[in-house]
Design a protein around this motif. Structure first.
Motif, mmCIF file in Angstrom:
data_model
loop_
_atom_site.group_PDB
_atom_site.id
_atom_site.type_symbol
_atom_site.label_atom_id
_atom_site.label_comp_id
_atom_site.label_asym_id
_atom_site.label_seq_id
_atom_site.Cartn_x
_atom_site.Cartn_y
_atom_site.Cartn_z
ATOM 1 N N SER A 22 9.113 -24.179 -17.120
ATOM 2 C CA SER A 22 9.296 -23.024 -16.223
ATOM 3 C C SER A 22 7.942 -22.434 -15.856
ATOM 4 C CB SER A 22 10.173 -21.959 -16.884
ATOM 5 O OG SER A 22 11.494 -22.420 -17.030
ATOM 6 N N ALA A 23 7.001 -22.430 -16.809
ATOM 7 C CA ALA A 23 5.652 -21.915 -16.546
ATOM 8 C C ALA A 23 4.924 -22.758 -15.504
ATOM 9 C CB ALA A 23 4.842 -21.868 -17.844
ATOM 10 N N LEU A 24 5.325 -24.012 -15.352
ATOM 11 C CA LEU A 24 4.733 -24.885 -14.337
ATOM 12 C C LEU A 24 5.419 -24.710 -12.986
ATOM 13 C CD1 LEU A 24 3.741 -26.287 -17.032
ATOM 14 C CD2 LEU A 24 3.645 -28.347 -15.667
ATOM 15 N N GLY A 25 6.496 -23.930 -12.951
ATOM 16 C CA GLY A 25 7.193 -23.661 -11.698
ATOM 17 C C GLY A 25 8.465 -24.463 -11.487
ATOM 18 N N TYR A 26 8.879 -25.247 -12.478
ATOM 19 C CA TYR A 26 10.109 -26.027 -12.344
ATOM 20 C C TYR A 26 11.308 -25.161 -12.696
ATOM 21 C CZ TYR A 26 6.898 -29.933 -12.067
ATOM 22 O OH TYR A 26 5.886 -30.771 -11.688
ATOM 23 N N SER A 27 12.453 -25.485 -12.100
ATOM 24 C CA SER A 27 13.672 -24.722 -12.342
ATOM 25 C C SER A 27 14.697 -25.604 -13.046
ATOM 26 C CB SER A 27 14.237 -24.191 -11.028
ATOM 27 O OG SER A 27 14.586 -25.269 -10.171
ATOM 28 N N PHE A 28 15.734 -24.963 -13.562
ATOM 29 C CA PHE A 28 16.782 -25.658 -14.288
ATOM 30 C C PHE A 28 18.139 -25.370 -13.661
ATOM 31 C CE2 PHE A 28 13.245 -25.481 -17.120
ATOM 32 C CZ PHE A 28 13.292 -26.705 -17.765
ATOM 33 N N ASN A 29 18.970 -26.397 -13.602
ATOM 34 C CA ASN A 29 20.314 -26.273 -13.052
ATOM 35 C C ASN A 29 21.245 -25.826 -14.169
ATOM 36 O OD1 ASN A 29 22.943 -26.725 -12.175
ATOM 37 N ND2 ASN A 29 22.376 -28.495 -10.942
ATOM 38 N N PRO A 30 21.716 -24.570 -14.127
ATOM 39 C CA PRO A 30 22.564 -24.068 -15.208
ATOM 40 C C PRO A 30 23.905 -24.808 -15.311
ATOM 41 C CG PRO A 30 22.437 -22.469 -13.427
ATOM 42 C CD PRO A 30 21.474 -23.570 -13.101
ATOM 43 N N GLN A 31 24.383 -25.370 -14.213
ATOM 44 C CA GLN A 31 25.647 -26.098 -14.244
ATOM 45 C C GLN A 31 25.530 -27.412 -15.010
ATOM 46 O OE1 GLN A 31 26.246 -26.210 -9.986
ATOM 47 N NE2 GLN A 31 27.920 -24.713 -10.161
ATOM 48 N N LEU A 32 24.315 -27.965 -15.104
ATOM 49 C CA LEU A 32 24.093 -29.227 -15.796
ATOM 50 C C LEU A 32 23.248 -29.027 -17.050
ATOM 51 C CD1 LEU A 32 23.430 -31.492 -12.677
ATOM 52 C CD2 LEU A 32 25.538 -31.318 -14.018
ATOM 53 N N SER A 33 23.314 -27.824 -17.602
ATOM 54 C CA SER A 33 22.537 -27.493 -18.792
ATOM 55 C C SER A 33 23.447 -26.849 -19.823
ATOM 56 C CB SER A 33 21.410 -26.515 -18.435
ATOM 57 O OG SER A 33 20.537 -27.094 -17.485
ATOM 58 N N GLY A 34 23.064 -26.985 -21.077
ATOM 59 C CA GLY A 34 23.852 -26.394 -22.152
ATOM 60 C C GLY A 34 23.046 -26.323 -23.428
ATOM 61 N N GLU A 35 23.749 -26.334 -24.548
ATOM 62 C CA GLU A 35 23.134 -26.191 -25.858
ATOM 63 C C GLU A 35 22.245 -27.378 -26.224
ATOM 64 O OE1 GLU A 35 24.705 -25.988 -30.486
ATOM 65 O OE2 GLU A 35 26.128 -25.677 -28.863
ATOM 66 N N HIS A 36 22.587 -28.573 -25.759
ATOM 67 C CA HIS A 36 21.882 -29.787 -26.165
ATOM 68 C C HIS A 36 20.997 -30.400 -25.080
ATOM 69 C CE1 HIS A 36 24.287 -29.709 -29.755
ATOM 70 N NE2 HIS A 36 25.376 -29.631 -29.025
ATOM 71 N N ALA A 37 21.108 -29.899 -23.857
ATOM 72 C CA ALA A 37 20.342 -30.505 -22.761
ATOM 73 C C ALA A 37 20.171 -29.511 -21.623
ATOM 74 C CB ALA A 37 21.060 -31.756 -22.245
#
Length: 135
Positions: A22-37
């Motif tokens: 995130s500090a590098l400016g990348y984002s995460f897809n919350p729909q494809l994210s969870g506790e393990h990935a």
């Protein structure tokens, strides 16, 4: 034929890895994210990385996990739009806890430098001059 690249990378601490990228400016897809990935978007629609906990990653493979801090199998190379973008991303990676394994390389028509993320995965950032400038 293939329209996307999805890298699967094992990480020791998912939250720390998410903060690093995130500090590098990348984002995460919350729909494809969870506790393990967590699905990280590198380039919208074409390049993504699934950061997975080591435990989850090992459940998907049938051979030992290679620790990237101990040996390397691959270097992930991403193109950048300018030399400045290379330098900016490298500075962000170092500020977020990464390290640079070598100084920048300037070949005139190509400029690159790499960083090692928190888990030892190697990333190389490269800018190449447009064909009309490379001559």
């Amino acid at each position: 034929m293939h329209k996307q690249i999805i890298l699967n990378l094992p990480v020791r601490d998912l939250d720390k890895s998410k903060a690093f990228f995130s500090a590098l400016g990348y984002s995460f897809n919350p729909q494809l994210s969870g506790e393990h990935a967590a699905m990280m978007t590198i380039t919208e629609g074409s390049i993504q990385a699934m950061l997975t906990t080591e435990a989850f990653f090992t459940s998907l493979i049938d051979k030992p996990l290679v620790r990237a801090k101990e040996g390397n199998e691959v270097v992930i190379c991403l193109s950048c739009d300018s030399r400045e973008e290379v330098d900016t991303l490298i500075a962000r990676a170092v500020a977020a806890g990464g390290r640079t394994p070598h100084p920048p390389e300037d070949h005139g028509f190509m400029y690159d430098q790499g960083f090692e993320d928190l888990d030892g995965h190697l990333w190389n950032l490269v800018w190449t001059a447009p064909p009309e400038q490379a001559l």
